[in-house]
Design an enzyme around this catalytic site. Structure first.
Site, PDB file in Angstrom:
ATOM      1  N   ASP A 166       5.908  16.260 -36.904  1.00  0.00           N
ATOM      2  CA  ASP A 166       5.389  15.553 -35.422  1.00  0.00           C
ATOM      3  C   ASP A 166       4.559  16.669 -34.922  1.00  0.00           C
ATOM      4  O   ASP A 166       4.659  18.033 -34.900  1.00  0.00           O
ATOM      5  CB  ASP A 166       6.489  15.458 -34.480  1.00  0.00           C
ATOM      6  N   HIS A 167       3.162  16.246 -34.528  1.00  0.00           N
ATOM      7  CA  HIS A 167       2.158  16.984 -34.197  1.00  0.00           C
ATOM      8  C   HIS A 167       1.768  18.482 -35.023  1.00  0.00           C
ATOM      9  O   HIS A 167       1.807  19.595 -34.498  1.00  0.00           O
ATOM     10  CB  HIS A 167       2.393  17.579 -32.830  1.00  0.00           C
ATOM     11  N   ASP A 218      -2.432  16.579 -35.635  1.00  0.00           N
ATOM     12  CA  ASP A 218      -2.664  16.510 -34.327  1.00  0.00           C
ATOM     13  C   ASP A 218      -3.913  17.488 -34.209  1.00  0.00           C
ATOM     14  O   ASP A 218      -3.903  18.505 -33.693  1.00  0.00           O
ATOM     15  CB  ASP A 218      -1.668  16.702 -33.366  1.00  0.00           C
ATOM     16  N   GLY A 224       7.792  14.090 -22.555  1.00  0.00           N
ATOM     17  CA  GLY A 224       8.512  14.569 -21.343  1.00  0.00           C
ATOM     18  C   GLY A 224       8.592  13.539 -20.079  1.00  0.00           C
ATOM     19  O   GLY A 224       8.272  12.302 -20.513  1.00  0.00           O
ATOM     20  N   GLY A 229       5.429   9.794 -26.451  1.00  0.00           N
ATOM     21  CA  GLY A 229       6.017   9.820 -25.107  1.00  0.00           C
ATOM     22  C   GLY A 229       6.916   8.796 -24.816  1.00  0.00           C
ATOM     23  O   GLY A 229       6.447   8.306 -23.413  1.00  0.00           O
ATOM     24  N   ASN A 275       7.778   7.091 -30.248  1.00  0.00           N
ATOM     25  CA  ASN A 275       8.498   8.307 -30.347  1.00  0.00           C
ATOM     26  C   ASN A 275       9.546   8.562 -29.147  1.00  0.00           C
ATOM     27  O   ASN A 275       8.837   8.551 -28.146  1.00  0.00           O
ATOM     28  CB  ASN A 275       7.557   9.577 -30.611  1.00  0.00           C
ATOM     29  N   THR A 294      12.615  13.596 -25.487  1.00  0.00           N
ATOM     30  CA  THR A 294      13.472  14.148 -24.099  1.00  0.00           C
ATOM     31  C   THR A 294      14.586  13.382 -23.882  1.00  0.00           C
ATOM     32  O   THR A 294      15.597  13.810 -23.547  1.00  0.00           O
ATOM     33  CB  THR A 294      12.183  13.887 -23.151  1.00  0.00           C
TER      34      THR A 294
HETATM   35  P1  13P Z   1       9.296  12.286 -25.434  1.00  0.00           P
HETATM   36  O1  13P Z   1       9.769  13.480 -25.418  1.00  0.00           O
HETATM   37  O2  13P Z   1       8.561  12.013 -24.185  1.00  0.00           O
HETATM   38  O3  13P Z   1      10.190  11.081 -25.837  1.00  0.00           O
HETATM   39  O4  13P Z   1       8.051  12.143 -26.411  1.00  0.00           O
HETATM   40  C1  13P Z   1       8.526  12.161 -27.858  1.00  0.00           C
HETATM   41  C2  13P Z   1       7.191  12.301 -28.568  1.00  0.00           C
HETATM   42  O5  13P Z   1       6.025  11.775 -28.366  1.00  0.00           O
HETATM   43  C3  13P Z   1       7.188  13.118 -29.869  1.00  0.00           C
HETATM   44  O6  13P Z   1       5.860  13.198 -30.529  1.00  0.00           O
END
Ligand code: 13P
Length: 280
Positions: free
Chosen positions: A84-85, A106, A180, A208, A229, A232
């Protein structure tokens, strides 16, 4: 069986549902997510941020842990292990060399032509090993590990330029979601989302996912989102339960009991998201 993202996301795009990416942080998280998705019989993407990979020891440790758990737990659903990223070609290469089946590069903090150059370098390397690549256009705001920044929405033109210039397998266009918790209500640009989807053949990704109301998640799926995704929200579900357990059981010191006290809350959250992403 570890799979790349191609078929599971194309199937989701055609079937108008979304595959969940749940981010993992340790063995217990990985086990809980795998067990619950196996129970629900759905494909899952295990997202690993660079920070989480470092925390768990490194890319090889993560890859070995996931593959070992799948074998020991008899996991038969399609599982995609995804960076991820990824912040650089070098880190994407490390994940690929360690056995990840998918990576996100990313390079969205760079100007578009530099984003394209870096992303294309990752695609050229990843595709030799049948590893799929996700990239980002615009900039997704909020904070996740050491990825942060202010939101900048993607345009159709930039999405087309990036996709045509790189050959990526999925695209995360920034359209108002943030990593987040949201300050106030999320404000997603569904119109641009639908237009981008109509103009591309590859699946779209929504980052997010935490804090986006159910009706907006369903609308996003109807506008063409095929992967969502979540990080959080699982962290909150798990830590809220553990805090209660520790308060009620101050004498317990067995780490398996402390960590394990978050299991059922986490699994409930996984189930809730999977059902919603499948329009149930
Ligand atoms: P959240 O932490 O907002 O759920 O986002 C997760 C995310 O986009 C991981 O790339």
């Amino acid at each position: 069986m570890l799979v790349n993202g191609r078929k599971i996301l194309q199937d989701a795009k055609e079937g108008k549902y979304a595959v969940p990416q749940f981010n993992i942080n340790n063995l217990e998280w990985t086990k809980n997510i795998l067990e619950e998705c196996q129970e629900l019989n759905v494909a899952v993407i295990l997202g690993v941020s660079e920070g989480a990979a470092k925390y768990m020891g490194g890319y090889k440790a993560v890859s070995g842990m996931v593959k070992g758990l799948m074998e020991d737990l008899n996991i038969t659903i399609p599982v995609c292990l995804h960076l991820d990223h990824g912040s650089s070609f070098e880190n994407c290469k490390k994940a690929i060399d360690a056995g990840f089946s998918s990576v996100m590069i990313d390079a969205s903090k760079h100007p578009l032509d530099e984003n394209i150059r870096i992303t294309k370098e990752v695609v050229d390397y990843a595709h030799q090993f049948d590893v799929t690549v996700e990239a980002e256009v615009g900039h997704i705001g909020g904070q996740e590990d050491n990825v942060s920044g202010t939101s900048l929405n993607a345009t159709l033109e930039d999405c087309l330029t990036l996709v045509n210039g790189t050959g990526i397998d999925s695209l995360a266009p920034a359209l108002g979601s943030v990593h987040g918790l949201y300050k106030g209500e999320p404000n997603l640009d569904f119109e641009t989302m639908a237009t981008i989807n109509q103009n591309l053949t590859i699946p779209l990704v929504l980052h997010g996912g935490t804090g986006i109301p159910d009706y907006d998640i369903k609308k996003a799926i109807s506008c063409g989102i095929s992967k969502i995704n979540i990080n959080t929200e699982l962290q909150i579900a798990w830590s809220d339960a553990v805090k209660v357990f520790v308060k009620e059981n101050p004498d317990v010191y067995d780490p398996r009991k402390v960590i394990g006290s978050g299991t059922s809350s986490m699994k409930d959250k996984v189930r809730e998201k999977v059902e919603m992403f499948n329009n149930k």
